[in-house]
Design an enzyme around this catalytic site. Structure first.
Site, mmCIF file in Angstrom:
data_model
loop_
_atom_site.group_PDB
_atom_site.id
_atom_site.type_symbol
_atom_site.label_atom_id
_atom_site.label_comp_id
_atom_site.label_asym_id
_atom_site.label_seq_id
_atom_site.Cartn_x
_atom_site.Cartn_y
_atom_site.Cartn_z
ATOM 1 N N HIS A 85 28.717 -12.746 1.468
ATOM 2 C CA HIS A 85 29.655 -11.918 1.092
ATOM 3 C C HIS A 85 30.043 -10.738 1.774
ATOM 4 C CE1 HIS A 85 32.263 -10.050 -2.008
ATOM 5 N NE2 HIS A 85 32.271 -11.152 -2.673
ATOM 6 N N ASP A 122 30.349 -18.597 -6.007
ATOM 7 C CA ASP A 122 30.725 -19.935 -5.811
ATOM 8 C C ASP A 122 29.559 -20.967 -5.707
ATOM 9 O OD1 ASP A 122 33.611 -19.451 -6.289
ATOM 10 O OD2 ASP A 122 33.662 -18.611 -4.192
HETATM 11 N N1 CMC Z 1 26.683 -19.218 6.874
HETATM 12 C C1 CMC Z 1 26.225 -19.017 8.069
HETATM 13 N N2 CMC Z 1 26.401 -17.848 8.545
HETATM 14 C C2 CMC Z 1 27.123 -17.014 8.057
HETATM 15 C C3 CMC Z 1 27.872 -17.164 6.710
HETATM 16 C C4 CMC Z 1 27.515 -18.515 6.099
HETATM 17 N N3 CMC Z 1 27.784 -18.683 4.924
HETATM 18 N N4 CMC Z 1 28.373 -16.100 6.165
HETATM 19 C C5 CMC Z 1 28.222 -15.161 7.298
HETATM 20 N N5 CMC Z 1 27.570 -15.653 8.262
HETATM 21 C C6 CMC Z 1 27.144 -14.953 9.439
HETATM 22 C C7 CMC Z 1 28.242 -15.107 10.526
HETATM 23 O O1 CMC Z 1 28.302 -16.135 11.430
HETATM 24 C C8 CMC Z 1 28.036 -13.632 11.183
HETATM 25 O O2 CMC Z 1 26.777 -13.956 12.098
HETATM 26 P P1 CMC Z 1 26.547 -13.086 13.492
HETATM 27 O O3 CMC Z 1 26.742 -11.812 13.163
HETATM 28 O O4 CMC Z 1 25.524 -13.807 14.144
HETATM 29 O O5 CMC Z 1 28.018 -13.151 14.180
HETATM 30 C C9 CMC Z 1 27.327 -12.650 9.977
HETATM 31 O O6 CMC Z 1 26.860 -13.758 9.013
HETATM 32 C C10 CMC Z 1 28.331 -12.137 9.288
HETATM 33 O O7 CMC Z 1 29.363 -12.804 8.849
HETATM 34 P P2 CMC Z 1 31.122 -12.244 8.974
HETATM 35 O O8 CMC Z 1 31.774 -13.515 9.031
HETATM 36 O O9 CMC Z 1 31.211 -11.271 9.808
HETATM 37 O O10 CMC Z 1 31.207 -11.751 7.400
HETATM 38 P P3 CMC Z 1 32.259 -11.406 6.512
HETATM 39 O O11 CMC Z 1 32.009 -10.470 5.432
HETATM 40 O O12 CMC Z 1 33.582 -11.318 7.418
HETATM 41 O O13 CMC Z 1 32.481 -12.804 5.771
HETATM 42 C C11 CMC Z 1 32.411 -14.412 3.979
HETATM 43 C C12 CMC Z 1 32.100 -12.876 4.330
HETATM 44 C C13 CMC Z 1 32.149 -14.657 2.328
HETATM 45 C C14 CMC Z 1 33.801 -14.956 4.376
HETATM 46 C C15 CMC Z 1 31.145 -15.174 4.858
HETATM 47 O O14 CMC Z 1 29.964 -15.019 4.473
HETATM 48 C C16 CMC Z 1 31.618 -16.805 4.561
HETATM 49 O O15 CMC Z 1 32.117 -17.332 5.282
HETATM 50 N N6 CMC Z 1 30.818 -17.407 3.533
HETATM 51 C C17 CMC Z 1 30.780 -18.682 3.193
HETATM 52 C C18 CMC Z 1 32.038 -19.049 2.258
HETATM 53 C C19 CMC Z 1 31.950 -18.658 0.831
HETATM 54 O O16 CMC Z 1 31.174 -18.812 0.256
HETATM 55 N N7 CMC Z 1 32.794 -17.785 0.423
HETATM 56 C C20 CMC Z 1 33.074 -17.163 -1.023
HETATM 57 C C21 CMC Z 1 32.993 -15.688 -1.063
HETATM 58 S S1 CMC Z 1 32.431 -15.110 -2.744
HETATM 59 C C22 CMC Z 1 34.041 -15.687 -3.613
HETATM 60 C C23 CMC Z 1 35.056 -14.569 -3.314
HETATM 61 O O17 CMC Z 1 34.981 -13.475 -4.089
HETATM 62 O O18 CMC Z 1 36.155 -14.492 -2.667
#
Ligand code: CMC
Length: 429
Positions: free
Chosen positions: A307, A364
């Site tokens: 998140h 989720d």
């Molecule tokens: N699986 C594997 N690696 C992950 C995941 C994941 N689900 N989420 C983040 N990472 C890694 C990402 O690859 C990055 O690694 P590195 O630093 O080595 O490059 C690090 O963690 C930080 O990730 P980020 O993409 O910079 O984080 P963000 O804050 O931009 O993204 C997120 C947040 C929710 C989009 C992401 O965690 C994700 O894609 N999760 C899976 C989809 C999901 O469950 N979404 C629902 C969110 S909650 C419902 C809502 O309120 O929307």
């Protein structure tokens, strides 16, 4: 306490005001920075950028705190109904019994659609993704309520009326598309039921004769409460941004539905279930999927994990995980996907990749298992999120429109394209 900060750029110092929120949160107000220094700030994904001041929802991701209008989500999930929460989000106070009765009556009176809307719903192929239908149908409401399309300024009474109208009509739009796919006609609203109970009855009642138990509708009502608002998330920000252009609420909500659809946001609930099914079909081993999620050459992510804001735990996920066991027990359902989800969570939470990046199950991760137990088709899961998030979007929209500080949203950019070139005639290229 600091109420200005000094920024030094190219040897020149600029004083910028500090804004302090009611929970002690600090922000540097950079609104004069470009005019005075020529510099802008750059913040991909807006992780460090406040887009507004808001009194609706407080979230502290480091501590796993979520409060609507000051009330902890744990208390609201346990003690209040979803309609009470919707009223609270909009009005800032919990309703009295009389307020709640009148609010519910208005929603019930509006749980109808113009005939033309039913005809439009009928025209969608049954294979259409329900989120596409929902967003189209919210935009289509503009055809039937032109008075709100031309009017750019609404008074509080009109905003309150629209709020109840859309909460009522959302139930009909979503349930009726499902019934259309099943070859069934609409089921009328029943004001005696809770919001969740009424919706489930509109989905599954009528000719199918399916009875929705109190326990099931109570569990669904809690899920809606947990989704009701989440401050400036992608879809709420979209609703606000679109609304700053002074477009109507129908179009703003339609845009919010589209933002929610993506699997990084609300669409994750569908993606989680599909991932759990893929693990099951693969024989139930988690490690292959964990490895895939860790592989930087593979775009796959562990759905329902991570998140932007929560870095310790998502308090909504904690409540849902507990509710999952209860709902499955009450329904007498034993879902192997719940065991897979629990196993996957345990493996991930003990893996340094997820620990180091502070990746935990989000709202989720477990919600889809409950929706599945309730008989909701997988491709409709994100529509359940729409039902829950609608009061949050609309409260954010109302707050934005009533805030004298609101300006049309218009970010800047750092241009990285070609610099000025001379046009060459087509014949010379
Ligand atoms: N699986 C594997 N690696 C992950 C995941 C994941 N689900 N989420 C983040 N990472 C890694 C990402 O690859 C990055 O690694 P590195 O630093 O080595 O490059 C690090 O963690 C930080 O990730 P980020 O993409 O910079 O984080 P963000 O804050 O931009 O993204 C997120 C947040 C929710 C989009 C992401 O965690 C994700 O894609 N999760 C899976 C989809 C999901 O469950 N979404 C629902 C969110 S909650 C419902 C809502 O309120 O929307």
């Amino acid at each position: 306490m600091t109420d200005v900060v000094k920024v030094e750029i190219e040897g020149k110092s600029y004083e910028l005001p500090v804004i302090t929120g009611s929970e002690g949160e600090k922000a540097i107000d950079i609104s004069t920075l470009r005019a005075s220094s020529g510099y802008i700030t750059l913040d991909n994904g807006f992780g460090n950028t406040g887009s507004c001041q808001s009194g609706i929802t407080f979230l502290n991701g480091e501590e796993g705190i979520l409060r609507y209008r000051g009330y902890p989500i744990e208390q609201l999930a346990k003690k209040s109904s979803f309609q009470e929460v919707a009223y609270l989000l909009l009005n800032g106070e919990l309703p009295s019994q009389a307020d709640l009765t009148s609010f519910k009556t208005k929603i019930t009176e509006n749980s109808i659609l113009p005939e033309g809307m039913f005809k439009m719903i009928e025209q969608f192929p049954s294979t259409t993704h329900p989120m596409g239908v929902a967003s189209s149908m919210f935009a289509a409401l503009t055809a039937f309520y032109p008075e709100y399309v031309t009017k750019t300024e609404l008074n509080s009474q009109e905003m309150n009326a629209l709020f109840c109208q859309l909460m009522g009509q959302a139930k009909v739009i979503i349930s009726q598309f499902y019934r259309k796919t099943q070859g069934l006609g609409p089921v009328a609203t029943n004001g005696e039921l809770s919001y969740a109970g009424d919706f489930l009855n509109m989905m599954f009642g009528g000719e199918t004769g399916k009875e929705v138990s109190q326990a099931v509708s109570d569990a669904f009502d809690v899920l809606l409460t947990l989704h009701a608002d989440h401050e400036q998330n992608c879809s709420a920000s979209t609703v606000r941004v679109v609304g700053t252009s002074k477009v109507n609420l129908f179009a703003s909500v339609s845009a919010g539905i589209n933002a929610l659809w993506g699997q990084s946001h609300g669409g994750a609930n569908q993606a989680v279930l599909e991932m759990l099914e893929a693990i099951q079909q693969d024989g139930g081993g988690y490690q292959k999927f964990i490895n895939k999620a860790k592989d930087k050459n593979d775009p796959f992510r562990l759905m329902g994990f991570g998140h932007r804001v929560y870095k310790k735990f998502d308090p909504r996920a904690t409540i849902i995980k507990e509710a999952c066991d209860t709902v499955l027990e009450q329904l007498g359902v034993s879902d192997p996907l719940l065991d897979i989800a629990k196993g996957l969570e345990e493996v991930a939470l003990n893996d340094s990749y997820f620990v180091d990046r502070q990746l935990y199950p989000n709202v989720d991760f477990y919600s889809g298992i409950i929706y599945r137990a309730l008989g909701i088709p997988t491709n409709m899961f994100t529509c359940m999120f729409v039902l829950g998030r609608l009061p949050g979007w609309m409260s954010q929209w109302v707050e934005m429109r009533q805030d004298s500080a609101t300006k049309i949203a218009r970010p800047r950019q750092v241009y990285t394209g070609a610099t000025t070139r001379d046009y060459t005639d087509l014949s010379k290229r």
